[in-house]
Design an enzyme around this catalytic site. Structure first.
Site, PDB file in Angstrom:
ATOM      1  N   ASP A 145      45.934  77.984  34.604  1.00  0.00           N
ATOM      2  CA  ASP A 145      45.281  77.221  35.660  1.00  0.00           C
ATOM      3  C   ASP A 145      45.537  75.721  35.518  1.00  0.00           C
ATOM      4  O   ASP A 145      45.811  75.026  36.497  1.00  0.00           O
ATOM      5  CB  ASP A 145      43.771  77.496  35.624  1.00  0.00           C
ATOM      6  CG  ASP A 145      43.010  76.717  36.678  1.00  0.00           C
ATOM      7  OD1 ASP A 145      42.855  77.219  37.798  1.00  0.00           O
ATOM      8  OD2 ASP A 145      42.572  75.591  36.376  1.00  0.00           O
TER       9      ASP A 145
ATOM     10  N   ALA B 243      42.911  76.736  40.507  1.00  0.00           N
ATOM     11  CA  ALA B 243      44.146  77.426  40.883  1.00  0.00           C
ATOM     12  C   ALA B 243      44.013  78.943  40.715  1.00  0.00           C
ATOM     13  O   ALA B 243      44.504  79.715  41.540  1.00  0.00           O
ATOM     14  CB  ALA B 243      45.319  76.895  40.061  1.00  0.00           C
ATOM     15  N   ASP B 244      43.366  79.377  39.648  1.00  0.00           N
ATOM     16  CA  ASP B 244      43.189  80.811  39.418  1.00  0.00           C
ATOM     17  C   ASP B 244      42.299  81.450  40.477  1.00  0.00           C
ATOM     18  O   ASP B 244      42.646  82.490  41.058  1.00  0.00           O
ATOM     19  CB  ASP B 244      42.550  81.050  38.047  1.00  0.00           C
ATOM     20  CG  ASP B 244      43.562  81.032  36.913  1.00  0.00           C
ATOM     21  OD1 ASP B 244      44.751  80.868  37.184  1.00  0.00           O
ATOM     22  OD2 ASP B 244      43.141  81.175  35.758  1.00  0.00           O
ATOM     23  N   LEU B 245      41.127  80.828  40.697  1.00  0.00           N
ATOM     24  CA  LEU B 245      40.089  81.490  41.476  1.00  0.00           C
ATOM     25  C   LEU B 245      40.111  81.135  42.959  1.00  0.00           C
ATOM     26  O   LEU B 245      39.853  81.989  43.806  1.00  0.00           O
ATOM     27  CB  LEU B 245      38.721  81.190  40.867  1.00  0.00           C
ATOM     28  CG  LEU B 245      38.592  81.600  39.392  1.00  0.00           C
ATOM     29  CD1 LEU B 245      37.197  81.313  38.865  1.00  0.00           C
ATOM     30  CD2 LEU B 245      38.948  83.066  39.195  1.00  0.00           C
TER      31      LEU B 245
END
Length: 365
Positions: A139, A167-169
């Site tokens: 992330d 960025a991940d979620l």
């Protein structure tokens, strides 16, 4: 009837982005079958803190209500079983590095040729093409190349590590879920599926669209933490209160600033030092009550969320049998929030029989 009721999703992903994408889909009614290696390839299952069910708390939260099928993709018979599951699915979610699906014999282009109505969603760090497509990342690195780290306030001149895995979620999970749902709508019109290429870095970049456009107009980079909404304005900041708790103070509009002045009595300069001194004279919750109409809110710690009246009213976060869960946004407080997470391989036989694959064949080759 929930919007994704009847949609079958095969989840080949692990860790955060893919599993959270399919967590949203469970909340919208989809049946999600998670494929894991028999030795437990999703590290979150064993990552502390461990919950009452023995699984990692993060794993349990993101995989509640899903099926678990234990298959080793390196074994031919197990790979055949995965292909049978794909044939019985509407959507496949995968989070391998670009090229891995092809090496497994599950190339999305081939899958779409065999199953024209299938939707395949590939979530990767930098996307399926470009010079960085095979580069490793997390992330933090995806936010870095999206410019997200450069805009906030800094400590000793160094950008701080964000408290949220943006960025991940938001990039990986939410963007993937949105695009898969859009693909399902398109399929309802055309009967055709598609391959959805989700880049977490690119999706984080999309969240930076207003800031990028503003930079281009001004012709220079913003001062870190120096814009109206990143810390430059005294009336858009976080202040410490008398009890060492914090309040988010955001009366940018004149009507909210006037409401604030009406409470504190008289003129107060929109100066961060003056405001810091003012807020230090009362406890946080007292300020929150006084400034209810002035666009302010308490900065809640995680252990305060369950008792927060707004969350209670909408059952946005609930406790049951000692387990605290955030509800799916689709249906706050619904039963899906507290469905159990699956035991490793719990649904292998059932899921395979459902698609016409005899589980006994797994050990024959």
């Amino acid at each position: 009837m929930k919007p994704l009721e009847g949609v079958r999703v095969l989840d080949l992903s692990r860790l955060l982005p893919g599993p959270m994408c399919t967590w949203y889909m469970v909340g919208m009614g989809a049946t999600v079958t998670k494929v894991e290696s028999p030795d437990g390839s999703d590290y979150l299952r064993f990552s502390p803190p461990l919950g009452p069910d023995g699984d990692g708390a993060w794993f349990s939260a993101l995989n509640a209500g899903k099926e678990s099928v234990a298959l080793n993709l390196k074994r031919p018979s197990h790979l055949d079983a995965v292909k049978a599951l794909i044939a019985g699915s509407d959507v496949v979610i995968e989070g391998f590095r670009p090229g891995v699906m092809k090496r497994l014999g599950l190339d999305p282009a081939t899958l779409l040729n065999e199953h024209p109505a299938l939707i395949v969603c590939s979530i990767s760090g930098y996307g399926q093409t470009g010079p960085m497509c095979a580069a490793p990342g997390h992330d933090l690195t995806y936010q870095a190349v999206a410019g997200a780290l450069s805009t906030g306030a800094r400590r000793d001149g160094v950008p701080q590590v964000p408290g949220i895995l943006l960025a991940d979620l938001a990039g990986g999970a939410l963007t993937a879920c949105m695009r898969v749902c859009a693909a399902l709508v398109a399929r309802a019109r055309t009967g055709k599926g598609r391959w959805v290429d989700v880049s977490m870095a690119e999706s984080a970049l999309a969240l930076m669209a207003p800031a990028v456009s503003a930079m281009a107009v001004v012709g220079e980079n913003p001062v870190p933490g120096g814009d109206l909404l990143t810390g430059a304005a005294a009336q858009y900041r976080i202040y410490r209160c008398k009890d060492d708790q914090f309040i988010a103070f955001a009366p940018l509009e004149s009507k909210f600033w006037s409401a604030f002045l009406a409470v504190v009595g008289g003129e107060v300069e929109a100066d961060s030092m003056d405001l810091a001194l003012l807020f230090s004279q009362r406890d946080r919750d007292e300020w929150v009550e006084l400034l209810a109409n002035a666009c302010c809110a308490p900065v809640l710690e995680l252990d305060e969320l369950l008792e927060f009246p707004q969350h209670q009213a909408r059952q946005s976060i609930t406790r049951r049998d000692g387990i605290v869960r955030v509800s799916h946004p689709e249906n706050g407080g619904s039963e899906t929030a507290h469905l159990p997470s699956p035991r490793l391989g719990e649904h292998t036989a059932h899921a395979l029989r459902r698609v016409g694959y005899d589980p006994a064949q797994l050990e024959e080759r």
